[in-house]
Each structure stands twice: as C-alpha cells, then as structure tokens.
Design an enzyme around this catalytic site. Structure first.
Site, PDB file in Angstrom:
ATOM      1  N   CYS A  87       0.751  -1.113  -0.059  1.00  0.00           N
ATOM      2  CA  CYS A  87       0.196  -0.077  -0.015  1.00  0.00           C
ATOM      3  C   CYS A  87       1.037   1.175  -0.137  1.00  0.00           C
ATOM      4  O   CYS A  87       1.298   1.499  -1.046  1.00  0.00           O
ATOM      5  CB  CYS A  87      -1.045  -0.006   1.349  1.00  0.00           C
ATOM      6  N   HIS A 195      -3.542  -5.425   0.906  1.00  0.00           N
ATOM      7  CA  HIS A 195      -2.821  -5.868   2.203  1.00  0.00           C
ATOM      8  C   HIS A 195      -3.032  -7.404   2.460  1.00  0.00           C
ATOM      9  O   HIS A 195      -3.788  -7.565   3.172  1.00  0.00           O
ATOM     10  CB  HIS A 195      -3.676  -5.078   3.234  1.00  0.00           C
ATOM     11  N   GLU A 197      -1.160  -8.689   4.758  1.00  0.00           N
ATOM     12  CA  GLU A 197      -1.157  -8.963   6.192  1.00  0.00           C
ATOM     13  C   GLU A 197      -2.401  -8.874   6.901  1.00  0.00           C
ATOM     14  O   GLU A 197      -2.540  -9.301   8.032  1.00  0.00           O
ATOM     15  CB  GLU A 197       0.098  -7.911   6.605  1.00  0.00           C
TER      16      GLU A 197
END
Lengths: 222, 76
Positions: A87, A195, A197
C-alpha cells in the site's frame, strides 16, 4: 527468516505487518526507525508498511522515500535482499525508484476500503511461489492513491517480463491494466496495493494473504 | 529570493480531481469550461545565491514526480 519493518512517522500498518511476519516465521521482526541509516545485518526481508507515512504530504510516499533508512533499503535491494512494500509501502518503493511508474489518486476519487478479488500474474517469485498463475484470491484494499500509472512502453515491458504479480479481477481504482502488484526486474522487490497482512488467519475471513509470507519463508529457508 | 514552483500533471495523464472540479463547475451552470487540470503551487524562500542547478535538482528529486508531473519555476 530474519525480517525488518521500517517505521515511518504516520504509518499505521507497521504493527500489522510485524504481527503477520511473526505469525508465519515465528521470529519477531526488527522494527527500524526511518531516521536510521543502516539495516540489521543478515536480514532476509525488509517490509515497507502501509499507511500514510508523513501524512501523505507532498505526494503519497514521497517524503518517506527520501528518508535516511530508504538509502539502506535501496542498497539492500540491489544486493538481493527481499523488499516488500504494501500500500503506502508500494508508493514509497515507486518514489524511491525501486519499482517503475507512479501511484495516482483513485480514478473515482473515493477512498476504497473493501475486500477485492485479485488474479495471480506470476508464481515465479519468492513472494508468489505458493500461488498458481491466474488463481483468484481475495485480499483487502484500503487506499486513496492506488491508481497505477506507467507509460505504454513500460507497461508492455512489465507484462512481457512477467513482472505483474497481481491484478485486480475487476477495476478498483483505475489502475493501468488492472495492476495491483509489481515485481522488480530481479524479482526480489514486490510492491502491492492490497494488504496480504490483513488476511493471514481464518478470523480475518480468509488466509489468502498468508501464503505470500509462507512462500517467502519457504524460499528463504527457515 | 522567493521561488514559486508550479507542479502539474503531464498532458495525457488522467486528472480525476480536475475532472471532479470540471463536473462541479458544470453543475453550477458554467457550461463553457473545456477542461480543468488541478496542480499545486510550492513556494520556497531560498538564499539569493542559490544556483539554478540546485533549484532544478530540488524539483526533480522531490517536489515533482517526473513520471507523472511537470514543473515550472517562477522567480519573484
């Protein structure tokens, strides 16, 4: 696998990526302040986190890309250390010249924050080895400036060299050729707007992001 | 010495903010507007003996992203 997470003022996903890395590797990452000039020795992966470094002043990622630690990150990338920018981290990597092109304001001007379907462009990298080409995965996005831009010749070259790691299955932000994630020429640097994660355990609604980190762990070994 | 640096998107690069402004002007009844591009103005106060090369370098290294933006320097 030894990992480091760069910490910039204003970033809000540095702890998320640290939790994800520890969950997969079993080892806590070293958190490296942006004002540092060196990375820890024998680091296998440097993560440049998401989230509004320096409040996105001037341009997203522009100020972070000129911080002292980024010179060390660029050097490390040149030596083959793996670098993952997520990002705002992707924006930082393009601003730092580690990846071509630029990320502009979303075409629809909206901040887009939702799960999106991606297709895997290549499995030929440490980051994507646990996926299969054209596989459809779901990972969240949350950004205002994810509209990837590069000139046509650059886009053709990136596609020809198999450097598009991920594409949006459907248009999300106006990104050229629906590019969501890109590799550098050597394949050791990945920048992506979604994302991973935030998709590492079932409680997140899926584990499609976890395989990115598992692939890295497998490639690096231990 | 005062400097003004105007940073604008290169021609051909989509400017969603300019387009939104264009749309809003249309809603206000201003029909004759052909196109709108939004840029930014950065004002600098530098030492009088700052050389042109240094100023160009500031623009290229930080103030403008030359992949997508042009810049123009105005000396006051």
């Amino acid at each position: 696998m030894k990992t480091a997470v760069v910490v910039f003022p204003g970033s809000n996903c540095d702890r998320d990526i640290a939790v994800a890395l520890e969950s997969v590797t079993g080892v806590k990452p070293v958190m490296v302040w942006h004002g540092e000039t060196v990375l820890p020795d024998t680091i296998d992966l440097v993560a440049v986190p998401g989230g509004f470094s320096y409040g996105d002043y001037l341009r997203s990622g522009a100020i972070a890309a000129r911080s002292p630690i980024m010179r060390a990150v660029v050097d490390a990338a040149g030596k083959g250390v793996r670098v993952l920018g997520i990002c705002n981290g992707f924006q930082v990597l393009t601003e730092a010249g580690l990846l071509p092109g630029a990320l502009m304001r979303n075409q629809g001007l909206n901040f887009v924050c939702r799960d999106v379907a991606l297709t895997v462009g290549t499995a030929q990298s440490a980051f994507t080895s646990r996926y299969t080409p054209d596989e459809r995965i779901v990972v969240p996005v949350a950004h205002h400036d994810g509209n990837y831009f590069a000139d046509e010749a650059t886009l053709d070259r990136l596609e020809g060299e198999g450097r598009v790691a991920f594409r949006y299955a459907d248009p999300v932000n106006g990104s050229a050729r629906n590019i969501a994630g890109l590799l550098n020429e050597a394949g050791n640097v990945l920048g992506m707007m979604p994302h991973p994660e935030r998709r590492i355990e079932a409680a997140h609604g899926g584990t499609d992001g976890r395989r990115l980190f598992e692939g890295l762990l497998e490639t690096v070994g231990a | 010495m005062k400097l003004k640096v105007y940073v604008t998107l290169k021609p051909g690069v989509l400017d969603p903010q300019g387009r939104a402004i264009h749309h809003a002007l249309g809603s206000l009844g201003f029909d004759g507007v052909q196109d709108v591009r939004q840029g930014k103005l950065i004002e600098l106060e530098v030492a009088d003996d700052t050389d042109d090369a240094a100023i160009e370098s500031m623009c290229r290294k930080l103030l403008a992203n030359t992949v997508i933006e042009n810049y123009r320097i105005e000396r006051a």
